[in-house]
Design an enzyme around this catalytic site. Structure first.
Site, PDB file in Angstrom:
ATOM      1  N   CYS A 134     -63.802  30.787  39.464  1.00 60.06           N
ATOM      2  CA  CYS A 134     -63.144  29.561  40.090  1.00 60.06           C
ATOM      3  C   CYS A 134     -63.714  29.172  41.691  1.00 60.06           C
ATOM      4  O   CYS A 134     -63.009  30.055  42.282  1.00 60.06           O
ATOM      5  CB  CYS A 134     -61.868  29.563  39.850  1.00 60.06           C
ATOM      6  SG  CYS A 134     -60.904  28.111  40.409  1.00 60.06           S
ATOM      7  N   CYS A 137     -60.842  27.751  43.620  1.00 58.97           N
ATOM      8  CA  CYS A 137     -60.081  28.471  44.114  1.00 58.97           C
ATOM      9  C   CYS A 137     -60.174  29.779  44.980  1.00 58.97           C
ATOM     10  O   CYS A 137     -59.521  29.810  46.151  1.00 58.97           O
ATOM     11  CB  CYS A 137     -59.253  29.349  42.971  1.00 58.97           C
ATOM     12  SG  CYS A 137     -59.190  28.683  41.355  1.00 58.97           S
ATOM     13  N   ASP A 138     -61.468  30.003  45.056  1.00 57.87           N
ATOM     14  CA  ASP A 138     -61.895  31.060  45.783  1.00 57.87           C
ATOM     15  C   ASP A 138     -63.019  30.827  46.898  1.00 57.87           C
ATOM     16  O   ASP A 138     -63.238  31.797  47.905  1.00 57.87           O
ATOM     17  CB  ASP A 138     -62.305  32.287  45.004  1.00 57.87           C
ATOM     18  CG  ASP A 138     -61.089  32.777  43.955  1.00 57.87           C
ATOM     19  OD1 ASP A 138     -60.074  32.560  44.600  1.00 57.87           O
ATOM     20  OD2 ASP A 138     -61.371  33.226  43.128  1.00 57.87           O
TER      21      ASP A 138
END
Ligand code: NAP
Length: 308
Positions: A134, A137-138
């Site tokens: 993701c 997200c990261d």
């Protein structure tokens, strides 16, 4: 006796939320049951610029929030529960959750799909220690670092372009010599000075003990392996449908996608499927939303015809 719903929608991504909207507008007693957060994969997508009408400030998160509140506005109920079993054989179907068992006249399966692992050595060991599925997200963790993206489809290229806002350099590792991604995305990626490509290449192993330090990559033409020093690796090699629960309950294809007709009907009367979970060629938010609308209208017709 417990309530019998007109329609239970399993899954709260765009297909489920669209089903909820259409079903509630048809005055069906509708509930969406979701085990995690609403929005599905869309929530982790940054820029949505191919959903008609959604151009400015169109993040996945905003779009799914809007979809949910619109369905809610027309009367869809939302329940947080994890479905563990289903019985589709009686006319009134049972949907067993961890918290309770729900009864319904019709079911719309909209459980979507989960990221597929790359299938290389040490992938599990270094998951969340440099290996991610993701970018939204990261990506931030990899500001000014070198990262790799594995895959050549729309997801891989969309996310490589997004990662270029953070990372120092992105190496896209693809198993063939041509991308599967849409031409417009390819053009953007080829023009991006931070993105380079390793063609005909397969990741064999993630290197590192505590955190990811590199990848061992095989050149598929020569059979030679090399090591790429890298701080992060984002894997986007497609998705697996979330259908474990429905094996033996509705017909699935060879890759475990639910088989439906053009009206979202499965082989079981009163059971429909919508979105990424079903066998189809184009998995997009717009097609998920369309499937959801069709499934809800068909559920309404089924209840009417069966005089349930
Ligand atoms: P996809 O289209 O199935 O592409 C998967 C990519 O990963 C392909 O390039 C494939 O290589 C490669 N791959 C598969 N298994 C692999 C393995 N074991 N090792 C290495 N590479 C492997 O999946 P996706 O890109 O996640 O997209 C899924 C669906 O969502 C598609 O319908 C897509 O159009 C849609 N989507 C759309 C957007 C957008 O419109 N912006 C964004 C994201 C996703 P080959 O090419 O050799 O098969």
């Amino acid at each position: 006796m417990d309530d019998v719903y007109d329609t239970i929608i399993i899954g709260g991504g765009p297909a489920g939320l669209s089903s909820g909207l259409y079903s509630a507008r048809a005055k069906l007693n509708t509930v969406v049951i979701e085990r995690e957060s609403y929005g599905g994969q869309v929530v982790t997508t940054v820029d949505i610029d191919n959903y008609p009408g959604s151009v400015e400030n169109a993040t996945g998160d905003t779009l799914s929030r809007r979809m949910k509140s619109q369905a809610e506005m027309f009367g869809t109920k939302f329940i947080s529960d994890e479905i563990v079993d289903v019985d589709f054989s009686p006319e009134i179907k049972s949907i067993k959750g961890k918290n309770k068992t729900y009864k319904t006249k019709t079911v719309i399966i909209a459980t979507g799909a989960n990221p597929r692992p790359g299938g290389f050595k040490n992938e599990d060991k270094l998951r969340a220690k440099g290996i991610s599925y993701c970018a939204t997200c990261d990506a931030d963790f990899f500001t000014d670092f070198d990262v790799a993206v594995v895959g050549g489809g729309d997801s891989a290229i969309t996310e490589a372009i997004y990662l270029s806002k953070f990372a120092k350099h992105i190496t896209v590792i693809h198993r063939r010599d041509a991308l599967r991604a849409a031409k417009s995305l390819q053009e953007k990626a080829f023009k991006n000075p931070k993105i380079s490509f390793m063609w005909n290449s397969q990741v064999e192993e993630a290197l590192g003990e505590e955190v990811l330090e590199g990848l061992r990559i095989k050149d598929k033409n020569t059979g030679e392996t090399s090591e790429l020093k890298i701080d992060g690796c984002f894997v986007f090699v497609g998705y697996n449908p979330v259908t474990e629960l429905f094996k033996g309950k509705v017909d699935l294809d060879q890759r475990d996608y639910i088989i439906t007709d053009g009206n979202m009907k499965t082989n079981i009367p009163g059971v429909f499927a919508a979105g990424d979970v079903r066998q189809k060629t184009l998995r997009q938010i717009v097609t998920a939303a369309s499937d959801g609308a069709i499934a809800a209208v068909e559920a309404e017709a089924y209840i009417e015809n069966q005089k349930l």
